[in-house]
Design a protein around this motif. Sequence first.
Motif: not given
Lengths: 412, 412
Positions: B272, B276-277, B283-284, B290-291, B293, B295-298
Amino acid sequence: MKKNVLIIGAGGVAQVVAHKCAQNNDRLGDIHIASRTLSKCEAIIASVHAKSAMKQDGVLQAHQVDAMDTAAVTELIESTGAEIVINVGSAFVNMTVLDACIETGAAYIDTAIHEVPDKICETPPWYANYEWKKRDLCTEKGITAILGAGFDPGVVNAFARFAIDEFMDEVTSIDIVDINAGSHGKYFATNFDPEINFREFTGTVYSWQNGAWQENKMFEVGHEWDLPVVGKQKAYMSGHDEVQSLAVNYPQADVRFWMGFGDHYINVFTVLQNLGLLSEQPVTTAEGQEVIPLKVVKACLPDPSSLAPNYTGKTCIGDLVKGTKDGQPVEVFVYNVADHKEAYEEVGSQGISYTAGVPPVAAALLVADGTWDSKTMKNVEELDPKPFFTILDDIGLPTRVRQGDKDQAWNA
Amino acid sequence: MKKNVLIIGAGGVAQVVAHKCAQNNDRLGDIHIASRTLSKCEAIIASVHAKSAMKQDGVLQAHQVDAMDTAAVTELIESTGAEIVINVGSAFVNMTVLDACIETGAAYIDTAIHEVPDKICETPPWYANYEWKKRDLCTEKGITAILGAGFDPGVVNAFARFAIDEFMDEVTSIDIVDINAGSHGKYFATNFDPEINFREFTGTVYSWQNGAWQENKMFEVGHEWDLPVVGKQKAYMSGHDEVQSLAVNYPQADVRFWMGFGDHYINVFTVLQNLGLLSEQPVTTAEGQEVIPLKVVKACLPDPSSLAPNYTGKTCIGDLVKGTKDGQPVEVFVYNVADHKEAYEEVGSQGISYTAGVPPVAAALLVADGTWDSKTMKNVEELDPKPFFTILDDIGLPTRVRQGDKDQAWNA
């Protein structure tokens, strides 16, 4: 006879298609490139000019288009006068672009099966879910549509047809093996759009064996292959477009696809998949933002086109076809070897983009001169492979055949 | 003497804090729980009632609050009459909640260092970047603020102070070792908020050695420890809050923190991070979204509180403290062992939340009865550890000491 090409898409494969069309614009006429992002089309045009790739003076023009919008694509085909459309955009736009071709009479060529963003791995054969439903309409209207004319699917379908026609009375199995023995020097990267790349491997692995669709999981079935140039390589049975049409055209044969993976790729893939990060279904963050994890993974990974300058090594993609001839077992491996660095030097793209982008231009040349202008919908194995190989030999992807101790050009 | 507790936060640790406050509401008075999401506070209150955890009838109430908004927290402290605030919300809200305590005169207790969302791993000592800047103001206004009163930081700071005071004339090293030998049965999960968990390990590893801050990378320095109950366990030098204050209070000692990790955790983390996760920088996506990463892994990982019902096994967290006594080398391991299943049965949370949530309630009891009501800002090693251990023995986290062949209660 058809002329003037509209390229849909502006990624690494589109760049190769543009260079190869430019190199053959004496036969193809005007070249147009359209994608959602105009600047990407313009960058490709700049790269074509930087290599002085245009064979003769002519039109090479960028356009902005939403390829999901059939009316917009129709208008673009009409305004450019394109009679051949090479669709190398996202796999999500096949049907809208095909509809625009049917509308306008242009020939349609693509390199991958249609996909719907929120569905992965539908019922086989996948072509029957979308493309083949338009076959009768193509026949009725005399529309030439060549499906899956990249390398795999595409050239490998022609390899199978050729091996069967030339070397056997009966075919018993077709094993397509795709090995990238190159190195890009990054921790991890996919060789084409990560979203499409991962989607290939997150669903059920369908193969056609013993006259029926068989289901496996990804990385469940592995095999070590001993191939020309790249040597011994481990590959895993995977789902792939060409299995979906070859199984229908050669139902008597087992049809399998094998993709080479190193342990590192498998580890990264396994972690991402197990965590749910390869999902095409949205999740909601703690802050309430709705996000599709796979799109975030894609945004974090290197842009496949950025790999090209440092990519070294070779690819080997081919078909091991087995059958019988005069009652005796026969076995032949039809293949191509491509080189990443040579591809970059010629067209500014790495070898994976090169092998995918050169064949649809060969198909376009055959449509342009009438040889493959079939006025109906065809998968590549339904077309004569020899003129295809002849052009591919000429424009960068020579076909070779290994049989027993002999290894030589297909037409030696 | 202070009473009435406001708990900020409604995660797994807050649940433990609420249960333990309820079990001691004869001494703590009214209990209020506030977080951004009211329903999470209400779920905690339901869980307290389900266990009949209230020692006596009293107030146990849920509130919605944006803890980043000092005025809102101030108003809530005033309207509830809370004299003690236990902040177990996100590490991003420390300073706003502390400001509200300074405004109102309430005592402040937290369990982790302040963090700013887009910064990872600032200059050591981290407490000096935010919290300690308010120390003079706390002294001036007579505000009791106890920083880092969870387990680590918190109890381990008291372990260090106790080992030094009781067993040695001079301290030479403090090694804090945190081993979770439990099993949650999932492919991968973090034991507390993944965002905070990963942030701990993505920056520089700061340790205090030879009188200076040393920098290492995560997983660069590993050591196998042989610990009570959990046995031999591999742990890696990591950055951690308590190093940041112990190094200032005991500059003559080497101060290091070691976190236990299995190979599987390290592999997932490494993948991970390398992709860069785990980045806190946006990142876009190709679609222009725009996100962040991380917070998405979480969002993809299991909610840490969901692990509790099936969590088995034990944790062992302790301090190996070395020094000299009467000129002779001396070495002592002060520690606690907690059990995931017992924690779940008592308060509905797993052992990691339990060890983090029980100590701030012990601190609150010591503020309530005046023992730790210091009227200034303190880290835990600056307070008398013995009354802390006495309460912890009583409410679920007994302290033990291993020295040579002897292994016994701290006050045996």
